[in-house]
Every structure is written in C-alpha cells, then in structure tokens.
Design a protein around this motif. Structure first.
Motif, PDB file in Angstrom:
ATOM      1  N   MET A   1      -6.286  -9.741 -10.449  1.00  0.00           N
ATOM      2  CA  MET A   1      -7.004  -8.768  -9.639  1.00  0.00           C
ATOM      3  C   MET A   1      -6.100  -7.579  -9.276  1.00  0.00           C
ATOM      4  O   MET A   1      -6.517  -6.429  -9.330  1.00  0.00           O
ATOM      5  N   LEU A   2      -4.854  -7.911  -8.950  1.00  0.00           N
ATOM      6  CA  LEU A   2      -3.954  -6.833  -8.549  1.00  0.00           C
ATOM      7  C   LEU A   2      -3.630  -5.890  -9.694  1.00  0.00           C
ATOM      8  O   LEU A   2      -3.148  -4.784  -9.462  1.00  0.00           O
ATOM      9  N   HIS A   3      -3.888  -6.328 -10.933  1.00  0.00           N
ATOM     10  CA  HIS A   3      -3.623  -5.436 -12.053  1.00  0.00           C
ATOM     11  C   HIS A   3      -4.439  -4.156 -11.948  1.00  0.00           C
ATOM     12  O   HIS A   3      -4.070  -3.121 -12.477  1.00  0.00           O
ATOM     13  N   ALA A   4      -5.571  -4.264 -11.322  1.00  0.00           N
ATOM     14  CA  ALA A   4      -6.444  -3.092 -11.242  1.00  0.00           C
ATOM     15  C   ALA A   4      -6.007  -2.115 -10.162  1.00  0.00           C
ATOM     16  O   ALA A   4      -6.474  -0.996 -10.111  1.00  0.00           O
ATOM     17  N   LEU A   5      -5.143  -2.569  -9.315  1.00  0.00           N
ATOM     18  CA  LEU A   5      -4.695  -1.670  -8.245  1.00  0.00           C
ATOM     19  C   LEU A   5      -3.803  -0.576  -8.808  1.00  0.00           C
ATOM     20  O   LEU A   5      -3.085  -0.784  -9.773  1.00  0.00           O
ATOM     21  N   ARG A   6      -3.877   0.570  -8.184  1.00  0.00           N
ATOM     22  CA  ARG A   6      -2.886   1.575  -8.529  1.00  0.00           C
ATOM     23  C   ARG A   6      -1.527   1.080  -8.080  1.00  0.00           C
ATOM     24  O   ARG A   6      -1.398   0.371  -7.084  1.00  0.00           O
ATOM     25  N   ILE A   7      -0.482   1.508  -8.795  1.00  0.00           N
ATOM     26  CA  ILE A   7       0.857   0.984  -8.533  1.00  0.00           C
ATOM     27  C   ILE A   7       1.256   1.203  -7.081  1.00  0.00           C
ATOM     28  O   ILE A   7       1.784   0.331  -6.409  1.00  0.00           O
ATOM     29  N   GLY A   8       0.963   2.400  -6.589  1.00  0.00           N
ATOM     30  CA  GLY A   8       1.349   2.705  -5.211  1.00  0.00           C
ATOM     31  C   GLY A   8       0.707   1.741  -4.233  1.00  0.00           C
ATOM     32  O   GLY A   8       1.333   1.239  -3.315  1.00  0.00           O
ATOM     33  N   HIS A   9      -0.591   1.480  -4.443  1.00  0.00           N
ATOM     34  CA  HIS A   9      -1.279   0.542  -3.568  1.00  0.00           C
ATOM     35  C   HIS A   9      -0.670  -0.840  -3.666  1.00  0.00           C
ATOM     36  O   HIS A   9      -0.514  -1.534  -2.675  1.00  0.00           O
ATOM     37  N   ALA A  10      -0.342  -1.215  -4.891  1.00  0.00           N
ATOM     38  CA  ALA A  10       0.226  -2.543  -5.083  1.00  0.00           C
ATOM     39  C   ALA A  10       1.533  -2.694  -4.322  1.00  0.00           C
ATOM     40  O   ALA A  10       1.768  -3.693  -3.645  1.00  0.00           O
ATOM     41  N   ARG A  11       2.337  -1.667  -4.401  1.00  0.00           N
ATOM     42  CA  ARG A  11       3.618  -1.750  -3.700  1.00  0.00           C
ATOM     43  C   ARG A  11       3.412  -1.753  -2.197  1.00  0.00           C
ATOM     44  O   ARG A  11       4.082  -2.458  -1.461  1.00  0.00           O
ATOM     45  N   THR A  12       2.479  -0.909  -1.737  1.00  0.00           N
ATOM     46  CA  THR A  12       2.207  -0.879  -0.305  1.00  0.00           C
ATOM     47  C   THR A  12       1.735  -2.245   0.162  1.00  0.00           C
ATOM     48  O   THR A  12       2.185  -2.779   1.174  1.00  0.00           O
ATOM     49  N   THR A  13       0.815  -2.825  -0.610  1.00  0.00           N
ATOM     50  CA  THR A  13       0.288  -4.131  -0.244  1.00  0.00           C
ATOM     51  C   THR A  13       1.384  -5.183  -0.213  1.00  0.00           C
ATOM     52  O   THR A  13       1.472  -5.994   0.721  1.00  0.00           O
TER      53      THR A  13
ATOM     54  N   ARG B 121       1.266  17.817   5.611  1.00  0.00           N
ATOM     55  CA  ARG B 121       1.412  16.402   5.256  1.00  0.00           C
ATOM     56  C   ARG B 121       1.887  16.274   3.820  1.00  0.00           C
ATOM     57  O   ARG B 121       1.674  17.173   2.997  1.00  0.00           O
ATOM     58  N   PHE B 122       2.522  15.150   3.542  1.00  0.00           N
ATOM     59  CA  PHE B 122       2.981  14.905   2.174  1.00  0.00           C
ATOM     60  C   PHE B 122       3.197  13.424   1.974  1.00  0.00           C
ATOM     61  O   PHE B 122       3.139  12.632   2.921  1.00  0.00           O
ATOM     62  N   ARG B 123       3.430  13.061   0.721  1.00  0.00           N
ATOM     63  CA  ARG B 123       3.748  11.668   0.383  1.00  0.00           C
ATOM     64  C   ARG B 123       5.142  11.623  -0.230  1.00  0.00           C
ATOM     65  O   ARG B 123       5.513  12.517  -0.996  1.00  0.00           O
ATOM     66  N   LEU B 124       5.878  10.564   0.088  1.00  0.00           N
ATOM     67  CA  LEU B 124       7.178  10.322  -0.545  1.00  0.00           C
ATOM     68  C   LEU B 124       7.096   9.001  -1.288  1.00  0.00           C
ATOM     69  O   LEU B 124       6.670   7.988  -0.724  1.00  0.00           O
ATOM     70  N   THR B 125       7.506   9.003  -2.532  1.00  0.00           N
ATOM     71  CA  THR B 125       7.463   7.777  -3.311  1.00  0.00           C
ATOM     72  C   THR B 125       8.668   6.904  -2.958  1.00  0.00           C
ATOM     73  O   THR B 125       9.543   7.297  -2.186  1.00  0.00           O
ATOM     74  N   GLY B 149       6.714   8.998 -10.943  1.00  0.00           N
ATOM     75  CA  GLY B 149       7.951   8.251 -10.877  1.00  0.00           C
ATOM     76  C   GLY B 149       7.905   7.065 -11.816  1.00  0.00           C
ATOM     77  O   GLY B 149       6.861   6.775 -12.411  1.00  0.00           O
ATOM     78  N   PRO B 150       9.024   6.351 -11.940  1.00  0.00           N
ATOM     79  CA  PRO B 150       9.060   5.204 -12.860  1.00  0.00           C
ATOM     80  C   PRO B 150       7.994   4.158 -12.549  1.00  0.00           C
ATOM     81  O   PRO B 150       7.536   3.449 -13.444  1.00  0.00           O
ATOM     82  N   GLY B 151       7.585   4.061 -11.293  1.00  0.00           N
ATOM     83  CA  GLY B 151       6.572   3.071 -10.927  1.00  0.00           C
ATOM     84  C   GLY B 151       5.167   3.622 -10.903  1.00  0.00           C
ATOM     85  O   GLY B 151       4.247   2.942 -10.474  1.00  0.00           O
ATOM     86  N   GLY B 152       4.993   4.864 -11.320  1.00  0.00           N
ATOM     87  CA  GLY B 152       3.666   5.462 -11.351  1.00  0.00           C
ATOM     88  C   GLY B 152       3.265   6.155 -10.070  1.00  0.00           C
ATOM     89  O   GLY B 152       2.153   6.684  -9.965  1.00  0.00           O
ATOM     90  N   GLN B 153       4.148   6.177  -9.084  1.00  0.00           N
ATOM     91  CA  GLN B 153       3.796   6.847  -7.838  1.00  0.00           C
ATOM     92  C   GLN B 153       3.989   8.352  -7.975  1.00  0.00           C
ATOM     93  O   GLN B 153       4.821   8.822  -8.756  1.00  0.00           O
ATOM     94  N   THR B 154       3.231   9.108  -7.169  1.00  0.00           N
ATOM     95  CA  THR B 154       3.330  10.571  -7.244  1.00  0.00           C
ATOM     96  C   THR B 154       3.357  11.174  -5.839  1.00  0.00           C
ATOM     97  O   THR B 154       3.063  10.497  -4.845  1.00  0.00           O
ATOM     98  N   ASN B 155       3.690  12.458  -5.787  1.00  0.00           N
ATOM     99  CA  ASN B 155       3.628  13.220  -4.532  1.00  0.00           C
ATOM    100  C   ASN B 155       2.304  13.968  -4.420  1.00  0.00           C
ATOM    101  O   ASN B 155       2.250  15.098  -3.922  1.00  0.00           O
TER     102      ASN B 155
END
Lengths: 349, 414
Positions: A1-13, B121-125, B149-155
């Motif tokens: 299920m987590l595969h569908a998450l965006r990476i940022g969300h996954a890391r936040t979670t 406002r802004f985002r930091l990866t 970024g390497p993990g797919g995160q963006t600003n």
C-alpha cells in the motif's frame, strides 16, 4: 500500500511513526546536553590562540549570588615541531569570582598576582599565567569549592574573542557549558553522562558555506576552518583522547557525500583538509565538488581503540570572507552522547 | 492509494500521535527553554538589516540567511519578515533610525517606528540547506522546476520574497509546519524528542562601496523547541500551562565590555601592540506577536537592566520597547547619539572596569509572560588605523523560565 504514496509522504509517515512509537522511550532520556546558552559548572573554550598575528580575549562571568572558585586548565594542542603531533601541554591555575562578578583577560598577558587597578585584593580574581607565543589550544574551567573539589554550582558563562592584528578581524564565540545535573560525587572524575554533568552531543550539525563558494552578498570566496576537541580528557595521567569522526554532508540538492577523520587531543584545520590536503578542489567540502553554496554537514563521533568511556567532541568553526575577515560559527547539536565521556582532573598531592 | 488518501492517512496518524501525547500530559513542556545550539520548531532571527546603498549604516549592508532541515523528512515552513524600519514623521518615504533622524529627516521631523509583516512559505527536503540574501530573497529553489532530490522530494510551491524595504531593519520568524497542509506541527526527528527540525544562521555583511575589506558578524537563529503537545491551530503557545513550544527565558545575561573601554591585546614584552575601543549594541524583539490582526498588540514590554562591574558594584536602568529595539548600551539611559554617552552607566568612564555583566528582564503582564529575545553585537574600533570598525555578533546567555505563556498568532493558512 505504501508503494503508492509519494516519497515525501512516505518519509513523513515513517518519521511520524517513529516519533509516535519512539518518544515514550526517547523522551524520558531527554538530557541536559552541552550548551552555549545557559550557565554551567564547567566552562569550555575550545579554541584559544596566541601567535604572531592572533590573540584571544577571554571573558568569564559568575552568574550567581555567591562567591565561587575555579580550577582552569590551558591545554596547548599546537603541533609539535618535531613530530607534528599535538603537544598536549597542560597548565592549570585557580581564580575566584565574587557574586555576579565578570572578569576578562588577554591570553598573551593573563592577570597579574596583584590587582593593577587599585581594587581590593578580595576583588581580584587571581593569577592567570600569560601564554607564550605559539599557543593554540583550549581552556577548561571547573567550579570548585573551598576544599578544591568539584562543585555542582551552575554559575559560569563566558566568551572568547580572537583578534587578528593584521586585518583587525574579530571573531567571537560563546563558551560551551556543562551543567551539573544530578548528584555530584565531588571526586576528580567528572562524568559527562547526564547524571553528573551534561553529556556531549551525539551529532553535531554544521550549517556552512562550501569552501570557496562565493559569498552571496559580496561574491568574495568563503572558506571555513574547524576546531575539534574531544570531550574526554585524562589530565591526571596526561593521556590525550582519540576520537574518530564520521561526516555526512548534504548539498542544496539533497545529495549526500561522506568522509571521516581522526582527532587526537586537538585539531584545527581547514574544512577541506578533512578529506583532501593535497588538492582541496577534490574535497567533498569544496564548492567545485558540490556545486551549491551551502551545505549541512552532520558529524558523528564514534568510539575508537584508545578510549574506554566515550567519544564525544565539541566544535567551533570560523568563516573567512575576503581578506581574512572572519566570523565564528557555532554548530547545532542533536541529542546527548550515547556513551558518557569523562574528564579526569589532576589529583591533589 | 491516491495522494489525497495518503494525506488523510498521515493526518489520522497525526491525530493518534497527538492524542496519545496529550493523554500523557505536557510533562516534557515543564521547564523547556529556548536555545541557539539545537534545532527547533520555531526559528527566530531577531536582527535582519538591509541597506544596499549604505545611507543608514554608512556601508552597504545585507544579511545572509541560512536555514536547514536537520531531519530525514520533508518539512514545511511558514515565515514572516517583520519590518520595523523607521520613517521620518514629515517625510514618510525617508527611512531613518533614532540616531540618524536629525540628519535624515527634514527640520522638525522625528523617526517613527513601523511594524508590518510579509509572510511566505516553502518546503525543505530531507537534510536540505538553503541560503539567501535578505535583499534578494530566493525565488528559485534548488529542487524546483522539475528537479528532484535523490528521494523524489521537491521544493514545490516554495518562494522567499526579498525584504519589503531597502533600507530594512527588522526580524524574521519561521514556524515548522506540516508540508502537506502547512499547519503547525511537532518535529519529525525522535533523536531530539521531536523538538523540531529547523536550524539557521544570520550573517550581517557590510562592505565598502569600492571593494576592500568585508566586515561580517554571525549569530545563530534562536530556536524554540516544540513539546509533544500541539493542537495544530494558528495560535502558538510558548511556555506556561499547555505549552506547545518552549517558553522564553526569564533573565538574559549579557557579558560585555563597557562602552568606550579600551581593549589592549597582542602583548609583547609586557606591552600591548594593538588597542581598540569597544561598544556594544543589543537588539530586542518580543516573543509574542500577532500576525493575524497585523498589529503590534501583543509585543512590547518594560525592560529592566541590572549591571554589575568587576568590583561587584550594582547599577540599574530601564527602558520600554514596543515591537523591535536596536540600541547601543550607552543609549539605554542617555539620549540617542554619542554626545552624552560618557554619562551612561554602561560607559567605562562611569564604571571604571573593562567588563560587566548585565542582566535583562522584561516585566511580565497579568495575561502573558511578555518574554523577549536578545542578540548582541560588539563593535571594536581600531585606534591606530583611522577608526576601522570590526564587529562580531553573539547569542546572549539566559537563565530561568516563566510560568505564564507567550503567544504567536499566525496569519490565516490559506
């Protein structure tokens, strides 16, 4: 299920989960880590210098309403001209400060045995030896009581100002303080373990310009010098401490590179020398390598063969812009050291 | 799972985490204090100055801001430029300070403080550092415009405007928020008890007009750590009961040279070879601030000063400020300007010793702590080189906490 998450969300979670599950454990061990903001029972100036161009002004202040005594130790970590290893020569002295009393001295002059300004003897802190030219090292002071044993009074704050004669540049940094946090057994072994005194940091975060990056305001290249001092020290047996440091540096594109470096007693060097002395442009701390102006470098001390108790270090950095104009740069800390450090004071004899 | 569903999942987890944390009680909030050497959830730069033409400060001046995310997660940040630049009462387009009012304002004019805010406002990866000049802002972030970024995160959706005035004098306040909905949040890093993930530095850089020596002074941003209790609304409770963030300290301790003290160094054969004259400026901003009503109805306090010299002799003074105050120590108890500074209790001529310890306390109000934040700058003027000034900035020591709260009210989150 987590595969569908965006990476940022996954890391936040993941992080939130970690906080949620880990905090009941980690929050209970919240320590009184080393600080530069609050008064402490041990005060520490990691860089004191007196050479042909530079001198250091040291300010120490008693923030309490009672008289205190201090045992101070200068440690000369300048390279031995014969071996290149740090000298690790120790000079100790004692001074006293009355309630709320500030005092100041210049490293090259110290304080005389008698007051030179006509003040009563009991308002004179005492003799501080002048440092000979060529000193490059640290100063630690410990609050002691009348029996000359360590005291738990968190009384001290201080600042060091390094002045360059040629350029006139000044760089000022606050002294690091270790707070007495629990039961002080008053022996000559100071345990930096959050039970007797504050612990040294688990991770140091240095938010810095990459070497030779153009200053955003003036376009002059910025370079950084770092000074590392191990927290543990055995002044009784005169054994310097060795600590291994691991570096992770992240540029503005979130790209990560790493390096490592071993510190014995004292190290004062350009940032790029950590991993490349011959060609700084090949260093992971160089602007040409990273391509962004600033970076976040995380420094983690790890235990090495030569010490038993702990491996913590403290750090100050200096940034230089243009013609030698420098500013001091104070790192940030994350968490307390997992292994306690110790400072062993000289035994009375 | 769609992005929207993911967001709901995260919020549900948040609710659970915060609920459990709340049940556990605000135990970690008890005596938390602010700091300048650890990351936090609120980041405050008390002094930001821009004067690119040098009309106010004599030399072109700008402030470089560095902000970094110390956590492993993407974070959101809501920030406020607080513009406290003064303008002449009879020429509102001319910027001034109390010290320059007589020379810059037309006859009869005085310098009137302003207080306006500009938010962004802004985002930091993950672990990402950024830097920008206050005069220019940062309109293009490193990981924007398709870069990842390497993990797919963006600003994504990140932009920092330049300060709204030039000359500008004021502060920058930033709050860590959830990167999805931009609501206030606790930190993401368990290694520091989820106390917050933002850290920063400010470097005030002055350069002469035609190249030459740069003068730079640097201080750490002051951070307020989050407790484990955060209801995610736009009223941030600092300290006191139900604290969501560290409270501001009770007393600030400034270790300084008295103004006019002659600092000798580089002793050789017992004689100094360098002499400089010291002065000290402090900048004070309030902990409480109301960015919702856009008026300065929370900040401001009476400041009490206790001064101890090296002979343990004690003096006191007081002054008032509203939203921002930058003042040379000697001007706290004398008129702005240099002509009567020698009569100040912060003057070496009055005190007779080189150094002093000044304790600064803001007077509490019935309904709030009235906390303050302080940074200091030391100016050393060479006596052998045509009065060249070299400066350094410092974070001031502090002690104690207060049992009442301060409040930061954010502007609407939309």
């Amino acid at each position: 299920m987590l595969h569908a998450l965006r990476i940022g969300h996954a890391r936040t979670t993941a992080s939130l989960s970690l906080v949620f599950f880990a905090c009941p454990v980690l929050c209970t061990v919240a320590g009184a880590e080393i600080s530069t903001d609050q008064p402490g029972a041990v005060i520490w100036f990691p860089k004191v210098v007196h050479d042909a161009d530079r001198d250091t002004i040291l300010q120490v202040s008693n923030t309490t309403g009672g008289r205190i005594s201090l045992l101070c130790l200068y440690v000369n970590g300048a390279p031995n001209p014969l071996t290149g290893e740090p000298l690790w020569q120790v000079i100790d002295f004692q001074i006293a400060l009355t309630r709320q009393q500030p005092t100041v001295w210049v490293a090259s002059a110290g304080l005389g045995p008698r007051p030179s300004d006509g003040r009563p003897e009991d308002l004179h802190p005492g003799l501080v030896p002048p440092l000979a030219e060529g000193f490059l090292g640290e100063l630690r002071c410990v609050v002691i009581d009348e029996g000359e044993v360590p005291s738990s009074r968190n009384a001290l704050v201080g600042e060091a100002t390094i002045i360059e004669r040629t350029s006139g540049a000044v760089q000022k940094y606050p002294a690091f303080t270790l707070r007495s946090v629990g039961v002080n057994n008053r022996d000559n072994v100071l345990a930096l373990d959050d039970r007797e005194y504050s612990s040294c940091p688990r991770i140091l975060v240095l938010n810095h310009f990459y070497d030779q990056a153009p200053d955003p305001a003036t376009a002059s290249p910025v370079s950084t010098t770092v000074t590392f001092v191990p927290c543990s020290a055995d002044f009784d047996r005169a054994i310097p401490t060795t600590t291994n440091l691991l570096f992770d540096t992240f540029n503005e594109f979130e790209q990560r590179l790493s390096a490592s470096f071993e510190v014995t007693c004292f190290a004062d060097l350009p940032l790029t020398w950590i991993d490349s002395r011959a060609d700084p442009t090949r260093s992971v701390f160089h602007f040409a390598m990273q391509g962004t102006i600033v970076g976040q470098t995380r420094i983690r001390p790890v235990p090495t063969r030569s010490i038993k108790p702990g491996s913590g270090v403290i750090l100050v950095a200096e940034e230089s812009r243009g013609r030698g104009r420098t500013t001091a740069l104070k790192p940030h800390f994350v968490g307390g050291a997992l292994q306690g450090d110790v400072i062993i004071l000289p035994s009375a004899f | 799972m769609s992005s929207m569903t993911a967001t709901k999942f995260i919020r549900a987890l948040w609710g659970l985490a915060l609920g459990v944390a709340t049940l556990g009680g605000p135990t970690t909030a008890a005596n938390a204090t602010i700091g300048s050497d650890a990351s936090g959830a609120i980041l405050i730069f008390p002094k930001v100055v821009v004067d690119t033409s040098g009309v106010l400060f004599g030399r072109p001046t700008d402030t470089e801001i560095q902000i970094t995310n110390t956590s492993n997660s993407i974070v959101g940040v809501r920030c406020y430029w607080v513009n406290a630049t003064g303008h002449c009462s009879n020429a509102p387009n001319i910027a001034c300070t109390p010290e320059t009012a007589s020379s810059r304002c037309p006859t009869g004019g005085r310098c009137v403080e302003s207080w306006t805010e500009t938010d962004f406002r802004f985002r930091l990866t993950k672990r990402q550092p950024i830097s920008f000049n206050a005069a220019d802002g940062l309109t293009t972030f490193p990981l924007s415009g398709g870069a990842q970024g390497p993990g797919g995160q963006t600003n994504a959706d990140s932009s920092i405007p330049p300060v709204p005035d030039d000359p500008f004098i004021g502060e920058l306040k930033c709050v860590q928020v959830n990167p999805d909905d931009f609501r206030p949040t606790i930190g993401f890093n368990p290694a520091n008890n989820a106390a917050g993930d933002l850290a920063g530095h400010a470097t005030i850089v002055s350069a002469p007009r035609l190249g030459g020596d740069v003068d730079a002074r640097k201080y750490n941003a002051i951070t307020l750590k989050s407790t484990t209790v955060n209801n995610q609304d736009d009223t941030l409770v600092l300290g006191g009961p139900d604290a969501e963030y560290d409270g501001c300290p009770n007393v600030w301790i400034l270790n300084h040279f008295f103004d006019g003290a002659i600092i000798q160094s580089h002793f050789s054969g017992g004689s100094p070879t360098l002499s400089q004259t010291a002065t000290t400026d402090i900048t004070v901003v309030p902990c409480s601030e109301d960015f919702l009503l856009q008026e300065n109805n929370l900040g401001g306090a009476t400041l009490q000063f206790l001064i101890f010299n090296e002979f343990e002799q004690r003096f006191s003074s007081s002054t008032r400020f509203t939203c921002f105050r930058e003042v040379q120590l000697s001007d706290i108890d004398t008129r702005p300007g240099t002509f009567d500074n020698a009569f100040s209790i912060f003057s070496v001529a009055v005190q007779g010793t080189l150094s002093g310890q000044t304790r600064i306390r803001s007077v509490q109000q019935a309904d709030r702590a009235n906390g303050i934040l302080v940074v200091a700058e030391r100016l050393l003027t060479r006596r052998d080189d045509g009065g060249v000034v070299n400066s350094s900035a410092e974070n001031v020591h502090f002690t104690g906490s207060r049992d009442r709260s301060d409040f930061i009210v954010l502007s609407p989150n939309n």
